[in-house]
Design a protein around this motif. Structure first.
Motif, PDB file in Angstrom:
ATOM      1  N   ASP A 285       0.847  -1.239   0.148  1.00 21.43           N
ATOM      2  CA  ASP A 285      -0.066  -0.100   0.102  1.00 21.43           C
ATOM      3  C   ASP A 285       0.779   1.296  -0.143  1.00 21.43           C
ATOM      4  O   ASP A 285       0.815   2.221  -0.832  1.00 21.43           O
ATOM      5  CB  ASP A 285      -0.804  -0.003   1.328  1.00 21.43           C
ATOM      6  N   LYS A 286       1.833   1.460   0.968  1.00 24.44           N
ATOM      7  CA  LYS A 286       2.412   2.513   1.064  1.00 24.44           C
ATOM      8  C   LYS A 286       3.931   2.462   0.154  1.00 24.44           C
ATOM      9  O   LYS A 286       4.392   3.560  -0.094  1.00 24.44           O
ATOM     10  CB  LYS A 286       2.936   2.829   2.366  1.00 24.44           C
ATOM     11  N   GLY A 287       4.333   1.191  -0.306  1.00 25.72           N
ATOM     12  CA  GLY A 287       5.665   1.425  -0.803  1.00 25.72           C
ATOM     13  C   GLY A 287       6.559   1.096   0.237  1.00 25.72           C
ATOM     14  O   GLY A 287       6.294   1.175   1.234  1.00 25.72           O
ATOM     15  N   GLY A 288       7.760   0.795  -0.122  1.00 28.40           N
ATOM     16  CA  GLY A 288       8.954   0.322   0.689  1.00 28.40           C
ATOM     17  C   GLY A 288       8.507  -0.850   1.624  1.00 28.40           C
ATOM     18  O   GLY A 288       7.905  -1.473   1.284  1.00 28.40           O
ATOM     19  N   PHE A 289       8.914  -0.622   2.984  1.00 30.25           N
ATOM     20  CA  PHE A 289       8.860  -1.904   3.787  1.00 30.25           C
ATOM     21  C   PHE A 289       8.320  -1.269   5.262  1.00 30.25           C
ATOM     22  O   PHE A 289       8.422  -0.280   5.726  1.00 30.25           O
ATOM     23  CB  PHE A 289      10.119  -2.294   4.101  1.00 30.25           C
ATOM     24  N   SER A 290       7.371  -2.264   5.859  1.00 31.52           N
ATOM     25  CA  SER A 290       6.583  -1.925   6.874  1.00 31.52           C
ATOM     26  C   SER A 290       7.143  -2.875   8.247  1.00 31.52           C
ATOM     27  O   SER A 290       7.532  -4.075   8.040  1.00 31.52           O
ATOM     28  CB  SER A 290       5.192  -1.976   7.197  1.00 31.52           C
ATOM     29  N   ALA A 291       7.438  -2.354   9.323  1.00 30.95           N
ATOM     30  CA  ALA A 291       7.749  -3.210  10.282  1.00 30.95           C
ATOM     31  C   ALA A 291       6.661  -4.257  10.566  1.00 30.95           C
ATOM     32  O   ALA A 291       5.638  -4.010  10.596  1.00 30.95           O
ATOM     33  CB  ALA A 291       7.889  -2.200  11.888  1.00 30.95           C
ATOM     34  N   TRP A 292       7.576  -5.313  10.874  1.00 35.29           N
ATOM     35  CA  TRP A 292       6.692  -6.719  10.820  1.00 35.29           C
ATOM     36  C   TRP A 292       6.939  -7.460  12.548  1.00 35.29           C
ATOM     37  O   TRP A 292       6.047  -7.780  13.117  1.00 35.29           O
ATOM     38  CB  TRP A 292       6.918  -7.588   9.854  1.00 35.29           C
ATOM     39  N   ALA A 293       8.356  -7.503  12.596  1.00 32.62           N
ATOM     40  CA  ALA A 293       8.646  -8.083  13.819  1.00 32.62           C
ATOM     41  C   ALA A 293       9.881  -7.937  14.395  1.00 32.62           C
ATOM     42  O   ALA A 293      10.925  -7.595  13.597  1.00 32.62           O
ATOM     43  CB  ALA A 293       8.820  -9.891  13.411  1.00 32.62           C
TER      44      ALA A 293
END
Length: 337
Positions: A285-293
């Motif tokens: 959705d936002k592009g790039g990478f989102s914090a996951w764990a």
């Protein structure tokens, strides 16, 4: 003016003990955030009652006495923080289901820098690190609170029995008895996936293992990952109580329920005296990478024995000083260019 200077001096004196007190409270409580709350409460109580501190013990001993009382009060509410393998049997991949439990169920990860004060003695540093490892922390949580305090003060912090007796307002014989019972209880535990001590700094073999792990995980290469996992490796994912055993089920999970982690990025962190990574997942959705764990790895004899993923990123990433979003590498290159 002198009052202001005295206040500043006292603040500085108390602040010197924050990291070691946080380490103590964390071992007692098993919770990163509760430990920091307990230390803040300890320092506020010390600040308010410092005029009644008569200097019969050292400032450090006095602070530990306050911190112990704070922790024992918090522990009267009950509840023992645990790892998934302390609560349920391992689930075969075919029956894997993600059932969350409340935050208060789980033993929480902690950045090394918040609980391990700088010490010059390598042996002392090694004991401190081993005593915040997840397996040891989980074992501590099973002890009654006073036994827990005795074990930490005697075995980890190397206090004399007489000092512990004074702190707890009990006898040396009672302290020695509590220590014996605590040691016996720890000796009975099966610390599944505990791994061996990790060198600090990492030795060459461990460093290469982690480099191979990052390459395998970021490339989502399950053949390469299988080669790095011990045959009895364990994977956990708090707040879910599911845990998996063995490379086949772990990699099977990653290619089915965990398939959206393909193409992830890992940034190194140090947690619980062990190597770890901040795991960022591609964000469509936002592009790039989102914090996951936050991943914490246990390692033994050149293989990964424990692979623990703490998924509550809104809590963990700020604790580790990490951003919740990473830009795509092409954007970073352009900005850095």
């Amino acid at each position: 003016m002198s009052d202001g200077t005295a206040t500043t001096d006292l603040d500085a004196q108390l602040e010197k003990y924050r990291v070691e007190l946080t380490g103590y409270c964390y071992r007692m409580l098993g919770s990163s955030f509760e430990a920091e709350d307990a230390v803040q409460d300890t320092l506020v109580r010390a600040w308010r009652s410092h005029d009644r501190f008569e200097g019969r013990s050292s400032l450090r001993s006095w602070l530990y006495r306050i911190a112990t009382n704070v922790c024992l009060d918090m522990l009267t509410a009950g509840g023992k923080r645990a790892r998934p393998m302390d609560l349920t049997e391992s689930t075969p991949l075919a029956r894997a289901a993600l059932a969350p439990r409340p935050d208060s169920t789980w033993l929480e990860p902690m950045p090394d820098a918040r609980v391990l004060p700088a010490v010059e003695d390598p042996a002392e540093a090694a004991v401190a690190k081993e005593s915040v490892r997840l397996a040891f922390m989980a074992a501590l949580q099973q002890l009654p609170p006073k036994q827990r305090a005795v074990l930490i003060l005697r075995e980890v912090l190397a206090w004399r029995a007489s000092e512990v007796a004074e702190l707890l307002g009990t006898t040396v014989a009672s302290v020695n008895s509590a220590l014996q019972r605590a040691r016996a209880a720890l000796a009975e535990r099966d610390d599944r996936g505990a791994g061996a001590a990790v060198s600090d700094p990492l030795d060459e073999e461990q460093q290469k293992l982690l480099e191979r792990y990052v390459k395998a995980f970021e490339g989502y290469d399950m053949t390469a990952l299988t080669a790095l996992l011990h045959e009895d490796a364990v994977m956990t994912m708090p707040p879910f109580d599911l845990w998996l055993t063995g490379p086949a089920d772990i990699t099977g999970f990653m290619t089915t329920l965990g398939a959206s982690c393909a193409g992830s990025r890992l940034l190194p962190v140090r947690a619980n005296g062990l190597p770890g990574f901040a795991h960022y997942k591609p964000d469509p959705d936002k592009g790039g990478f989102s914090a996951w764990a936050v991943q914490v790895l246990e390692v033994s004899e050149g293989r990964i024995t424990g692979f623990h993923c703490f998924l509550d990123t809104q809590r963990w990433f700020p604790l580790f000083g990490l951003p919740l979003q990473l830009e795509a590498e092409s954007d970073q290159v352009e900005q850095g260019g």
